[in-house]
Design an enzyme around this catalytic site. Structure first.
Site, PDB file in Angstrom:
ATOM      1  N   ASN A  29       0.842  -1.195   0.000  1.00  0.00           N
ATOM      2  CA  ASN A  29       0.000   0.000   0.000  1.00  0.00           C
ATOM      3  C   ASN A  29       0.882   1.251   0.000  1.00  0.00           C
ATOM      4  O   ASN A  29       1.802   1.360   0.804  1.00  0.00           O
ATOM      5  CB  ASN A  29      -0.896  -0.007   1.240  1.00  0.00           C
ATOM      6  N   TYR A  79      -7.746  13.623  -1.849  1.00  0.00           N
ATOM      7  CA  TYR A  79      -7.661  12.836  -0.625  1.00  0.00           C
ATOM      8  C   TYR A  79      -7.261  13.738   0.529  1.00  0.00           C
ATOM      9  O   TYR A  79      -6.363  14.567   0.373  1.00  0.00           O
ATOM     10  CB  TYR A  79      -6.594  11.750  -0.847  1.00  0.00           C
ATOM     11  N   GLU A 128     -10.935  10.459   7.259  1.00  0.00           N
ATOM     12  CA  GLU A 128     -10.118  10.330   6.054  1.00  0.00           C
ATOM     13  C   GLU A 128     -11.093  10.363   4.878  1.00  0.00           C
ATOM     14  O   GLU A 128     -12.034   9.583   4.848  1.00  0.00           O
ATOM     15  CB  GLU A 128      -9.370   8.991   6.098  1.00  0.00           C
ATOM     16  N   TYR A 132     -12.082  10.799   0.543  1.00  0.00           N
ATOM     17  CA  TYR A 132     -11.649  10.606  -0.848  1.00  0.00           C
ATOM     18  C   TYR A 132     -12.739  11.113  -1.790  1.00  0.00           C
ATOM     19  O   TYR A 132     -13.905  10.732  -1.651  1.00  0.00           O
ATOM     20  CB  TYR A 132     -11.508   9.126  -1.176  1.00  0.00           C
ATOM     21  N   GLU A 175      -2.994   6.381  -5.294  1.00  0.00           N
ATOM     22  CA  GLU A 175      -2.805   5.318  -4.306  1.00  0.00           C
ATOM     23  C   GLU A 175      -2.665   3.986  -5.042  1.00  0.00           C
ATOM     24  O   GLU A 175      -3.341   3.742  -6.040  1.00  0.00           O
ATOM     25  CB  GLU A 175      -3.999   5.261  -3.335  1.00  0.00           C
TER      26      GLU A 175
END
Ligand SMILES: *[C@@H]1O[C@H](CO)[C@@H](O)[C@H](O)[C@H]1NC(C)=O
Length: 219
Positions: free
Chosen positions: A71, A104, A113, A115, A204
């Site tokens: 990741n 983001y 968080e 997006y 990402e």
């Protein structure tokens, strides 16, 4: 995202083991972390599996390639990232691997968080979640979702927090994003935001290999 502690530990071990010249370090791209570059904030994070070659470029641009990662996420933007209209362009062609192209960011109190997903690859991040609503913004339709992260890495260390999502129904690479429209739609769905932390136009990668070159600016 995962904590920096394990990365730092590994980075220190790697730095101790291998002495590289400054030129070699430059050619490998910048190290994971956050900072300012050409008037933009950047954040680059990896859980340190596989390789990521992340490079800040002119203005609000960056170029990255990654290989066999678990990741990683990174990009350029602003800190703090209050509501603003942004524009972005560039190249992102990761439709056949697990990757996102998204505005983001994070808020604190509550820790969130978020997006605004413009394009994704093999995995739709809204899979298995409940749709709150749709919204129209900047020539597209976005679906709004919330997911919950339990004891996961965050900008405040390991924490339990919500993720808010706007996912564009028709993927695109390039255009404008009026963030306020998304914040309003989330708020109308009962999805509360806190104090603005950073906001970046991020790439990402998850268990994948890929590349991107993206530039962001104030619209
Ligand atoms: C974004 O667009 C500008 C203006 O056309 C161009 O100069 C720049 O190279 C583009 N950036 C990327 C990453 O493609």
């Amino acid at each position: 995202m995962v904590s920096f502690t394990s990365i730092l530990t590994a980075a220190v071990a790697a730095a101790t083991a291998v002495v590289a010249s400054p030129l070699e370090l430059i050619n490998r791209g910048i190290q994971p972390g956050t900072g300012n570059h050409n008037g933009f904030f950047y954040s680059y994070w990896t859980d340190n599996r596989g390789t990521v070659d992340y490079n800040n470029g002119p203005r609000g641009s960056y170029k990255v390639s990654w290989s066999n990662v678990n990741n990683w996420v990174g990009g350029k933007g602003w800190n703090p990232g209050p509501p603003r209209k942004i524009a972005y362009n560039g190249t992102w062609n990761n439709y056949n691997v697990n990757s996102y192209l998204a505005l983001y960011g994070w808020t604190t109190n509550p820790l969130v968080e978020y997006y605004i997903v413009e394009a994704y690859g093999t995995y739709n991040p809204s899979s298995g979640t409940t749709k709150f609503r749709t919204l129209e913004s900047d020539g597209g339709t976005y679906d709004v979702y919330r997911t919950r992260r339990v004891n996961q890495p965050s900008i405040q260390g390991t924490a339990t927090f919500d993720q808010y999502w706007s996912v564009r129904q028709v993927k695109r690479v390039g255009g404008e994003i009026t963030t306020q429209n998304h914040f309003d739609a989330w708020s109308a769905s009962g999805l509360k935001l806190g104090s603005w932390n950073y906001m970046i136009m991020a790439t990402e990668g998850y268990q994948s290999s890929g590349s991107a070159e993206i530039e962001v600016r104030q619209a």
